[in-house]
Design a protein around this motif. Structure first.
Motif, short mmCIF file in Angstrom:
data_model
loop_
_atom_site.label_atom_id
_atom_site.label_comp_id
_atom_site.label_asym_id
_atom_site.label_seq_id
_atom_site.Cartn_x
_atom_site.Cartn_y
_atom_site.Cartn_z
N GLY A 44 0.71 -1.16 -0.06
CA GLY A 44 0.02 -0.17 -0.03
C GLY A 44 0.78 1.28 0.02
N VAL A 45 0.11 2.49 -0.08
CA VAL A 45 0.93 3.81 -0.16
C VAL A 45 1.47 3.95 1.30
CG1 VAL A 45 0.72 6.06 -0.60
CG2 VAL A 45 -0.71 4.51 -2.14
N GLY A 46 2.54 4.28 1.31
CA GLY A 46 3.38 5.05 2.49
C GLY A 46 4.18 6.15 2.32
N GLU A 47 4.77 6.72 3.00
CA GLU A 47 5.45 7.93 2.74
C GLU A 47 6.94 7.85 2.80
OE1 GLU A 47 6.83 9.20 7.67
OE2 GLU A 47 5.63 10.65 6.17
N THR A 48 7.61 6.44 2.90
CA THR A 48 9.09 6.27 2.74
C THR A 48 9.46 5.67 1.38
OG1 THR A 48 9.12 5.81 5.02
CG2 THR A 48 10.68 4.88 3.63
N ALA A 49 10.57 6.04 0.86
CA ALA A 49 11.11 5.26 -0.25
C ALA A 49 12.49 4.77 -0.14
CB ALA A 49 11.25 6.28 -1.71
N VAL A 50 12.79 3.84 -0.47
CA VAL A 50 14.21 3.08 -0.21
C VAL A 50 14.66 3.29 -1.46
CG1 VAL A 50 15.63 1.17 0.65
CG2 VAL A 50 13.39 1.59 1.67
N VAL A 51 16.00 3.84 -1.60
CA VAL A 51 16.81 3.73 -2.76
C VAL A 51 18.07 2.88 -2.44
CG1 VAL A 51 18.49 5.32 -4.31
CG2 VAL A 51 16.50 6.03 -3.11
N ILE A 52 18.21 1.94 -3.17
CA ILE A 52 19.20 0.64 -3.19
C ILE A 52 20.62 1.18 -4.05
CG2 ILE A 52 19.60 -1.64 -3.61
CD1 ILE A 52 16.76 -2.18 -2.89
N ALA A 53 21.64 0.92 -3.48
CA ALA A 53 23.14 1.30 -4.17
C ALA A 53 23.72 -0.09 -4.28
CB ALA A 53 23.87 2.28 -3.22
N HIS A 54 23.87 -0.72 -5.37
CA HIS A 54 24.38 -1.86 -5.57
C HIS A 54 26.04 -1.97 -5.51
CE1 HIS A 54 26.01 -0.99 -9.58
NE2 HIS A 54 24.88 -0.55 -9.80
N GLY A 55 26.54 -3.27 -5.40
CA GLY A 55 27.86 -3.25 -5.27
C GLY A 55 28.51 -3.13 -6.63
N PHE A 56 30.02 -3.20 -6.77
CA PHE A 56 30.63 -3.05 -7.85
C PHE A 56 30.34 -4.40 -8.79
CE2 PHE A 56 35.00 -3.95 -9.93
CZ PHE A 56 34.93 -2.60 -10.83
N THR A 57 30.31 -4.15 -10.11
CA THR A 57 29.88 -5.01 -11.12
C THR A 57 28.39 -5.27 -11.12
OG1 THR A 57 30.13 -7.18 -10.25
CG2 THR A 57 32.03 -6.00 -11.25
N GLY A 58 27.33 -4.59 -10.17
CA GLY A 58 26.16 -4.99 -10.31
C GLY A 58 25.39 -4.02 -11.13
N SER A 59 24.04 -3.94 -10.99
CA SER A 59 23.06 -3.05 -11.97
C SER A 59 21.80 -3.48 -11.53
CB SER A 59 23.34 -3.48 -13.40
OG SER A 59 22.59 -4.68 -13.81
N VAL A 60 20.77 -2.75 -12.02
CA VAL A 60 19.19 -2.86 -11.82
C VAL A 60 18.96 -4.12 -12.03
CG1 VAL A 60 18.83 -0.57 -11.80
CG2 VAL A 60 18.54 -1.76 -13.92
N GLU A 61 19.36 -4.78 -13.06
CA GLU A 61 19.01 -6.02 -13.58
C GLU A 61 19.53 -7.55 -12.72
OE1 GLU A 61 16.69 -6.04 -15.65
OE2 GLU A 61 16.85 -4.08 -16.51
N ARG A 62 20.65 -7.24 -12.27
CA ARG A 62 21.10 -8.24 -11.42
C ARG A 62 20.27 -8.82 -10.57
NH1 ARG A 62 25.92 -9.73 -13.84
NH2 ARG A 62 27.53 -7.96 -14.19
N PRO A 63 20.29 -10.46 -10.48
CA PRO A 63 19.30 -10.91 -9.65
C PRO A 63 19.45 -10.76 -8.16
CG PRO A 63 20.25 -12.67 -11.15
CD PRO A 63 20.94 -11.29 -11.21
N ALA A 64 20.50 -10.59 -7.65
CA ALA A 64 20.55 -10.09 -6.38
C ALA A 64 20.01 -8.75 -5.92
CB ALA A 64 22.21 -10.20 -5.59
N VAL A 65 20.27 -7.86 -6.78
CA VAL A 65 19.47 -6.58 -6.79
C VAL A 65 17.90 -6.69 -6.76
CG1 VAL A 65 19.40 -4.38 -7.58
CG2 VAL A 65 21.62 -5.46 -7.42
N ARG A 66 17.36 -7.42 -7.81
CA ARG A 66 16.02 -7.55 -7.93
C ARG A 66 15.41 -8.36 -6.85
NH1 ARG A 66 15.69 -4.35 -10.30
NH2 ARG A 66 13.84 -3.91 -9.02
N ARG A 67 16.21 -9.24 -6.33
CA ARG A 67 15.55 -9.96 -4.86
C ARG A 67 15.47 -9.02 -3.80
NH1 ARG A 67 18.50 -12.46 -1.00
NH2 ARG A 67 20.28 -12.24 -2.33
#
Length: 272
Positions: A44-67
């Motif tokens: 549901g709607v909340g007031e908080t957003a979490v911004v995730i910063a991945h590790g070296f050689t990661g990306s938005v598409e990496r399975p661990a980031v998506r998990r």
């Protein structure tokens, strides 16, 4: 992700929190284009957003980031992005230096979507970046409200630069500093690395910690981390007000963070 709506490079502030998954290309202060993905909270709607910063050689598409994004989305809205030189983002990786600008762009995007509370979590290189970003843009620094953050969690981060005390870190330095290593990084790990040395050397993670207060800070580290031994998180936690979790049996960064740990971190971030 192909069904996600496209967001323009620059967007105006919207007063209501935006529904639906969105993709965006963000522009950093030094002109680098960064790919990013927004996912609303599944609870549901909340007031908080979490911004995730991945590790070296990661990306938005990496399975661990998506998990990780999937777990955090059960507690808050989530923004993931690829650091410069990673994934489909532009530029070249500076391995933790100018990446602070990438994170700042993602945080500003979260603010523009209407979230009054924005928190960050970073893994390994991303863990060092969230610390340095918090030192510049924490809750005490009202002059930079666009990228201000309200809590920060750093997972598996180094305390100091140029550490070569473990075999994985010696291999990483070879990838970053040698021409052949950078070719391996580009074609083996899809990571484009800047060939120049830092000049000047950026503020280290441990030097950043004292500047973060009063923003809440969580340090998380595994006792089986093959990259950075436990003196790193202990140095970080000892440098200023911080909560330290040493996780039994955990290895390194997002690949080693299980669902139970991710849930605990998410709950800590949302609770503030």
């Amino acid at each position: 992700m192909s069904s996600a709506a496209e967001t323009p490079l620059t967007s105006s502030f919207v007063s209501l929190i935006t529904p639906g998954v969105r993709r965006a290309v963000l522009l950093t202060d030094d002109g680098v284009r960064i790919e990013a993905v927004y996912e609303p909270c599944t609870a549901g709607v909340g007031e908080t957003a979490v911004v995730i910063a991945h590790g070296f050689t990661g990306s938005v598409e990496r399975p661990a980031v998506r998990r990780a994004a999937g777990v955090f989305a059960q507690y808050a809205a989530v923004i993931t992005f690829s650091f410069r030189g990673h994934g489909s983002s532009g530029g070249r990786s500076t391995v933790g230096d100018r990446e602070v600008l990438d994170l700042a762009a993602a945080v500003r995007w979260a603010r523009s979507l209407g979230y009054g509370r924005v928190v960050t979590v970073g893994f390994s290189m991303g863990g060092s970046v969230v610390l340095r970003h918090a030192a510049l843009h924490g809750s005490a620094h009202g002059g930079r409200t666009g990228a201000r953050i309200d809590a920060v969690a750093s997972v598996s981060a180094p305390a100091r630069w140029y550490y070569r005390g473990t075999a994985p870190m010696r291999r990483l330095h070879w990838v970053v500093t040698r021409p052949l290593g950078r070719l391996v990084g580009r074609f083996g790990f899809r990571t484009r690395i800047h060939p120049e040395d830092w000049d000047p050397v950026p503020l280290s993670p441990v030097e950043s910690v004292p500047l973060i207060a009063p923003t809440p800070l969580l340090i998380v580290h595994g006792d089986q981390d093959p990259y950075f031994p436990l003196d790193h998180p202990r140095m970080l936690a000892g440098a200023g007000p911080a909560e330290l979790w040493v996780e039994r049996g955990m290895g390194h960064a997002e690949n080693a963070a299980d669902e139970a740990l991710l849930r605990r971190i998410a709950a800590w971030l949302v609770a503030g």
